[in-house]
Design a protein around this motif. Structure first.
Motif, mmCIF file in Angstrom:
data_model
loop_
_atom_site.group_PDB
_atom_site.id
_atom_site.type_symbol
_atom_site.label_atom_id
_atom_site.label_comp_id
_atom_site.label_asym_id
_atom_site.label_seq_id
_atom_site.Cartn_x
_atom_site.Cartn_y
_atom_site.Cartn_z
ATOM 1 N N VAL A 9 41.542 35.336 44.755
ATOM 2 C CA VAL A 9 40.680 34.180 44.974
ATOM 3 C C VAL A 9 40.611 33.961 46.483
ATOM 4 O O VAL A 9 41.626 33.785 47.135
ATOM 5 C CB VAL A 9 41.224 32.928 44.256
ATOM 6 C CG1 VAL A 9 40.300 31.737 44.516
ATOM 7 C CG2 VAL A 9 41.371 33.188 42.761
ATOM 8 N N LEU A 39 37.091 36.565 44.159
ATOM 9 C CA LEU A 39 36.411 35.418 43.558
ATOM 10 C C LEU A 39 36.330 34.311 44.596
ATOM 11 O O LEU A 39 37.230 34.174 45.429
ATOM 12 C CB LEU A 39 37.188 34.916 42.338
ATOM 13 C CG LEU A 39 37.298 35.887 41.171
ATOM 14 C CD1 LEU A 39 38.195 35.312 40.089
ATOM 15 C CD2 LEU A 39 35.919 36.192 40.609
ATOM 16 N N CYS A 42 37.359 27.575 45.324
ATOM 17 C CA CYS A 42 36.695 26.300 45.074
ATOM 18 C C CYS A 42 36.722 25.458 46.353
ATOM 19 O O CYS A 42 37.769 25.303 46.969
ATOM 20 C CB CYS A 42 37.395 25.576 43.927
ATOM 21 S SG CYS A 42 36.554 24.075 43.426
ATOM 22 N N LYS A 59 38.716 25.114 37.765
ATOM 23 C CA LYS A 59 37.454 25.862 37.947
ATOM 24 C C LYS A 59 37.753 27.316 38.304
ATOM 25 O O LYS A 59 37.124 28.237 37.778
ATOM 26 C CB LYS A 59 36.599 25.218 39.044
ATOM 27 C CG LYS A 59 35.938 23.936 38.634
ATOM 28 C CD LYS A 59 35.106 23.390 39.787
ATOM 29 C CE LYS A 59 34.562 22.018 39.463
ATOM 30 N NZ LYS A 59 33.821 21.440 40.590
ATOM 31 N N GLU A 60 38.685 27.517 39.217
ATOM 32 C CA GLU A 60 39.051 28.890 39.591
ATOM 33 C C GLU A 60 39.632 29.632 38.394
ATOM 34 O O GLU A 60 39.347 30.825 38.205
ATOM 35 C CB GLU A 60 40.048 28.875 40.754
ATOM 36 C CG GLU A 60 39.432 28.421 42.061
ATOM 37 C CD GLU A 60 40.435 28.205 43.187
ATOM 38 O OE1 GLU A 60 39.982 27.858 44.298
ATOM 39 O OE2 GLU A 60 41.648 28.378 42.974
ATOM 40 N N ALA A 62 38.881 29.334 35.273
ATOM 41 C CA ALA A 62 37.788 29.773 34.399
ATOM 42 C C ALA A 62 37.160 31.060 34.940
ATOM 43 O O ALA A 62 36.880 31.995 34.171
ATOM 44 C CB ALA A 62 36.742 28.672 34.261
ATOM 45 N N GLN A 63 36.961 31.137 36.252
ATOM 46 C CA GLN A 63 36.407 32.357 36.867
ATOM 47 C C GLN A 63 37.375 33.521 36.715
ATOM 48 O O GLN A 63 36.961 34.657 36.449
ATOM 49 C CB GLN A 63 36.136 32.133 38.353
ATOM 50 C CG GLN A 63 35.043 31.165 38.658
ATOM 51 C CD GLN A 63 34.873 30.967 40.168
ATOM 52 O OE1 GLN A 63 35.617 31.506 40.983
ATOM 53 N NE2 GLN A 63 33.882 30.192 40.537
ATOM 54 N N ILE A 64 38.652 33.250 36.890
ATOM 55 C CA ILE A 64 39.674 34.292 36.773
ATOM 56 C C ILE A 64 39.662 34.879 35.365
ATOM 57 O O ILE A 64 39.652 36.103 35.181
ATOM 58 C CB ILE A 64 41.070 33.736 37.138
ATOM 59 C CG1 ILE A 64 41.158 33.472 38.644
ATOM 60 C CG2 ILE A 64 42.184 34.678 36.670
ATOM 61 C CD1 ILE A 64 42.353 32.635 39.064
ATOM 62 N N ARG A 65 39.657 34.006 34.356
ATOM 63 C CA ARG A 65 39.678 34.486 32.961
ATOM 64 C C ARG A 65 38.500 35.392 32.652
ATOM 65 O O ARG A 65 38.628 36.352 31.902
ATOM 66 C CB ARG A 65 39.701 33.295 31.996
ATOM 67 C CG ARG A 65 41.071 32.686 31.851
ATOM 68 C CD ARG A 65 41.085 31.665 30.707
ATOM 69 N NE ARG A 65 42.079 30.658 30.979
ATOM 70 C CZ ARG A 65 41.869 29.534 31.670
ATOM 71 N NH1 ARG A 65 40.673 29.232 32.116
ATOM 72 N NH2 ARG A 65 42.862 28.698 31.880
ATOM 73 N N GLU A 66 37.345 35.105 33.244
ATOM 74 C CA GLU A 66 36.158 35.940 33.024
ATOM 75 C C GLU A 66 36.325 37.342 33.610
ATOM 76 O O GLU A 66 35.748 38.297 33.104
ATOM 77 C CB GLU A 66 34.925 35.293 33.649
ATOM 78 C CG GLU A 66 34.425 34.080 32.915
ATOM 79 C CD GLU A 66 33.227 33.446 33.611
ATOM 80 O OE1 GLU A 66 32.621 34.099 34.496
ATOM 81 O OE2 GLU A 66 32.900 32.290 33.292
ATOM 82 N N LYS A 67 37.081 37.463 34.682
ATOM 83 C CA LYS A 67 37.205 38.734 35.403
ATOM 84 C C LYS A 67 38.454 39.536 35.067
ATOM 85 O O LYS A 67 38.564 40.696 35.469
ATOM 86 C CB LYS A 67 37.163 38.493 36.918
ATOM 87 C CG LYS A 67 35.845 37.958 37.405
ATOM 88 C CD LYS A 67 34.734 38.963 37.215
ATOM 89 C CE LYS A 67 33.426 38.445 37.767
ATOM 90 N NZ LYS A 67 32.335 39.389 37.602
#
Length: 160
Positions: A9, A39, A42, A59-60, A62-67
């Motif tokens: 991140v 990523l 925030c 918020k971060e 959620a982005q992490i889980r996607e990747k």
């Protein structure tokens, strides 16, 4: 060949950090397929409150889980993690590979850390040191230690 994903991140900006990461990426290519994913961090106010920090970390997360690579063994770098020597890290990674895992992911959070829910997903919580380092330097240090661990496993001369 094992795939190693470094999920970070925050974006590297300084050329010397970028160059160091490229160098260790080239060295690691002999041992694994390396994927570096960045990523966005925030954006928070100048002096964020604990609630604002927690919201940013969610918020971060959620982005992490996607990747996160599906089925990957996950190592989260966090100050409260376990300390390992280079030899111990090499042994841990060798055991993971022997167990049949072909995808490993190492996660570096933002300057405010990681959401507890992401830390809870980890197969290993790893600390580099009780000292504090800039997150950009921590990325270089992680890549160097991954290269060192692979060199140790291969019986190479890099580790002295």
């Amino acid at each position: 060949m094992v795939t190693v994903t470094v999920l970070a991140v925050g974006k590297l900006k300084e050329k010397f950090y970028i160059d160091a990461c490229r160098e260790y990426g080239k060295r690691l290519a002999a041992y694994c397929r390396l994927e570096l994913l960045e990523l966005p961090e925030c954006r928070l106010p100048e002096n964020p409150s604990p609630a604002e920090i927690a919201a940013g970390l969610r918020k971060e997360a959620a982005q992490i889980r996607e990747k996160l690579p599906r089925g990957a063994w996950l190592c989260v770098l966090t100050p409260e993690g376990k300390l390992r020597s280079s030899e111990q890290l090499a042994e841990t990674l060798a055991q993971v590979k022997l167990a049949g895992r072909s995808s490993l992911c190492f996660l570096l959070g933002s300057s405010h850390g990681l959401d507890p829910s992401v830390k809870g997903m980890a197969d290993l919580r790893l600390s580099m040191s009780p000292m504090t380092f800039p997150h950009h330097l921590a990325r270089v240090m992680l890549l160097e230690q991954l290269y060192r661990a692979e060199s140790i496993q291969a019986g190479g001369r890099y580790h002295k």
